[in-house]
Design a protein around this motif. Structure first.
Motif, short mmCIF file in Angstrom:
data_model
loop_
_atom_site.label_atom_id
_atom_site.label_comp_id
_atom_site.label_asym_id
_atom_site.label_seq_id
_atom_site.Cartn_x
_atom_site.Cartn_y
_atom_site.Cartn_z
N MET A 1 3.53 19.13 -2.04
CA MET A 1 5.02 17.98 -0.63
C MET A 1 4.32 16.27 -1.00
SD MET A 1 2.55 17.44 2.68
CE MET A 1 3.41 19.14 2.89
N THR A 2 4.77 15.44 -0.78
CA THR A 2 4.81 14.22 -1.21
C THR A 2 3.98 13.29 -0.25
OG1 THR A 2 6.98 14.41 -2.59
CG2 THR A 2 5.87 12.47 -1.52
N THR A 3 3.26 12.72 -0.70
CA THR A 3 2.91 11.64 0.13
C THR A 3 2.77 10.38 0.37
OG1 THR A 3 0.77 12.48 -0.73
CG2 THR A 3 -0.38 11.03 0.92
N THR A 4 2.97 10.53 1.62
CA THR A 4 3.81 8.81 2.30
C THR A 4 2.73 7.99 2.65
OG1 THR A 4 4.05 10.47 4.64
CG2 THR A 4 6.08 9.98 3.15
N TYR A 5 2.39 6.90 2.64
CA TYR A 5 1.68 5.48 2.67
C TYR A 5 2.19 5.16 3.97
CZ TYR A 5 0.43 7.95 -1.36
OH TYR A 5 -0.05 8.66 -2.71
N ALA A 6 1.78 4.92 5.10
CA ALA A 6 2.74 3.84 6.26
C ALA A 6 2.63 3.03 5.98
CB ALA A 6 2.05 4.95 7.30
N GLU A 7 2.90 1.90 5.97
CA GLU A 7 2.82 0.65 6.33
C GLU A 7 3.40 -0.34 7.63
OE1 GLU A 7 2.05 -0.96 3.72
OE2 GLU A 7 1.92 0.52 2.21
N GLN A 99 -13.30 2.69 3.48
CA GLN A 99 -13.84 1.62 3.95
C GLN A 99 -12.14 0.84 3.74
OE1 GLN A 99 -17.41 -0.37 4.45
NE2 GLN A 99 -18.30 0.97 3.30
N PRO A 100 -10.97 1.98 3.76
CA PRO A 100 -9.23 1.14 3.06
C PRO A 100 -9.28 -0.40 3.80
CG PRO A 100 -8.94 2.47 4.34
CD PRO A 100 -10.78 2.70 4.20
N GLU A 101 -9.87 -0.17 5.69
CA GLU A 101 -9.26 -1.70 6.05
C GLU A 101 -10.32 -2.81 5.85
OE1 GLU A 101 -10.55 1.12 7.14
OE2 GLU A 101 -7.43 1.81 8.19
N PHE A 102 -11.26 -2.96 5.79
CA PHE A 102 -12.56 -4.02 4.94
C PHE A 102 -12.41 -4.08 3.62
CE2 PHE A 102 -16.18 -4.71 3.21
CZ PHE A 102 -17.00 -6.05 3.91
N VAL A 103 -11.76 -3.47 2.41
CA VAL A 103 -11.34 -3.56 1.03
C VAL A 103 -10.02 -4.02 1.90
CG1 VAL A 103 -10.36 -2.43 -0.84
CG2 VAL A 103 -12.42 -1.74 0.36
N HIS A 104 -8.94 -3.74 2.06
CA HIS A 104 -7.98 -4.93 2.25
C HIS A 104 -7.96 -5.68 2.63
CE1 HIS A 104 -3.69 -4.93 4.09
NE2 HIS A 104 -3.50 -5.67 3.41
N GLY A 126 -7.67 7.69 -3.13
CA GLY A 126 -6.67 7.08 -3.45
C GLY A 126 -5.29 6.95 -1.94
N HIS A 127 -5.46 7.74 -1.26
CA HIS A 127 -4.47 8.17 -0.81
C HIS A 127 -4.80 7.43 0.82
CE1 HIS A 127 -7.70 10.97 0.33
NE2 HIS A 127 -7.06 11.20 1.71
N HIS A 128 -5.85 6.84 1.01
CA HIS A 128 -6.11 5.64 2.10
C HIS A 128 -5.65 4.29 2.13
CE1 HIS A 128 -9.94 8.13 3.42
NE2 HIS A 128 -8.80 8.74 3.36
N ALA A 129 -4.88 4.13 0.62
CA ALA A 129 -5.60 2.79 -0.03
C ALA A 129 -3.12 2.72 0.44
CB ALA A 129 -5.46 2.58 -1.51
N THR A 130 -3.07 2.10 1.64
CA THR A 130 -1.29 1.59 1.76
C THR A 130 -1.05 0.60 0.05
OG1 THR A 130 -2.41 -0.49 2.66
CG2 THR A 130 -2.00 1.28 4.14
N ASP A 131 -0.41 0.47 0.59
CA ASP A 131 0.32 0.00 -0.82
C ASP A 131 0.21 -1.75 -0.34
OD1 ASP A 131 2.27 2.47 -2.10
OD2 ASP A 131 3.69 1.67 -1.35
N ALA A 132 0.29 -1.92 0.80
CA ALA A 132 0.20 -3.54 1.28
C ALA A 132 -1.34 -3.76 0.43
CB ALA A 132 0.13 -3.64 2.30
N LEU A 133 -2.16 -2.91 0.51
CA LEU A 133 -3.72 -2.65 -0.57
C LEU A 133 -3.61 -3.37 -1.27
CD1 LEU A 133 -6.98 -1.23 0.67
CD2 LEU A 133 -6.16 -1.62 -1.34
N LEU A 134 -3.12 -2.03 -2.00
CA LEU A 134 -3.19 -2.88 -3.06
C LEU A 134 -1.98 -3.55 -4.39
CD1 LEU A 134 -2.48 1.61 -4.27
CD2 LEU A 134 -4.28 0.11 -4.63
#
Length: 258
Positions: A1-7, A99-104, A126-134
């Protein structure tokens, strides 16, 4: 299964993002080992792993502790801008991606302030990190605790697969990575375990450095304070020869480890 990262369809204004609250464990204003140069290191509370050698066991579990907004945290970071100009900001933990939103928000603000950013993570979340965060991360310090799935589970209490998937995703995104591996005699030092990790690392084109970190007992006293058993109390620190051997295994695959 491929994990998607919603933006998000529309980028949220930074001012709005900076109102995000986070749980802070501690701060180090002159860090020298968590990324290049002199760094402000923000340690967040909360971690799903239970690493046997964890030196911050009080940061495990769900995020708790001191609460601050991303804006307040960023304001303190920027106060040290002149001192960390040749270094930057590292967000560590615990596991910061709990805490991905805070980190972003903090990373985005730091980038706008002209600072280098580094994320210190196990990759398990890592699945909590969106491409926008990264996109706001210059460097990932990726702690790969083991290669063998059974040793990894024994060492951390969780599965290794999310970490490996995150490592491969970072390569696809072209984000620089430093791999960190803690050498624990009698636990992670099995030759086949190191060999498997070295072989995997050699397949990644974005690894700028590999660090072999010798096991130490700096966190043992915290376990006593918390009334927790310290499973590695009888484990000795690796010798120089142990470290040299581990480096030589990485060298088999053309990987220089320090």
């Amino acid at each position: 299964m491929t994990t998607t990262y919603a933006e998000p369809e529309v980028e949220i204004p930074l001012e709005e993002m900076l109102s995000e609250e986070g749980h802070i464990h501690s701060v180090e204003t002159c860090g020298t080992v968590d990324g290049p140069g002199l760094r402000y290191v923000l340690f967040l509370h909360g971690c799903p792993l239970r690493c046997q050698y964890c030196h911050n066991p009080d940061a495990q579990g769900k995020p708790s502790g001191k609460v601050t907004t991303a804006g307040e945290a960023l304001k303190d970071v920027v106060k040290y801008k002149n001192f960390i100009r040749s270094g930057g900001l590292t967000i560590s933990g615990g596991e910061p991606l709990m805490q991905p939103e805070f980190v972003h928000a903090v990373f985005r603000g730091a980038k706008e302030a002209g600072l280098h950013t580094a994320l210190d993570t196990s990759g398990f979340a890592g699945h909590h990190a969106t491409d926008a965060l990264l996109q706001n991360v210059d460097l990932v310090l990726l702690d790969i605790k083991s290669w063998d799935p059974d040793i990894y589970k024994e060492t951390t209490g969780v599965r290794i697969s999310p970490t490996l998937e995150f490592a491969e995703r970072l390569e696809r995104l072209g984000i620089d990575v430093w791999i960190r591996f803690v050498l624990v005699p009698g636990l992670t030092d099995v030759e086949s375990n190191i060999d498997g990790l070295a072989r995997f690392v050699s397949t990644l084109g974005n690894v700028a450095k590999v660090e072999i970190l010798p096991f130490h007992k700096m966190g043992e006293s915290k376990y006593k304070q918390l009334g927790l058993p310290y499973k590695l109390a009888e484990t000795k620190e690796p010798s120089n020869q142990d470290i040299i051997k581990a480096r030589s295994i990485f060298a088999r695959y053309g990987v220089t480890a320090i």
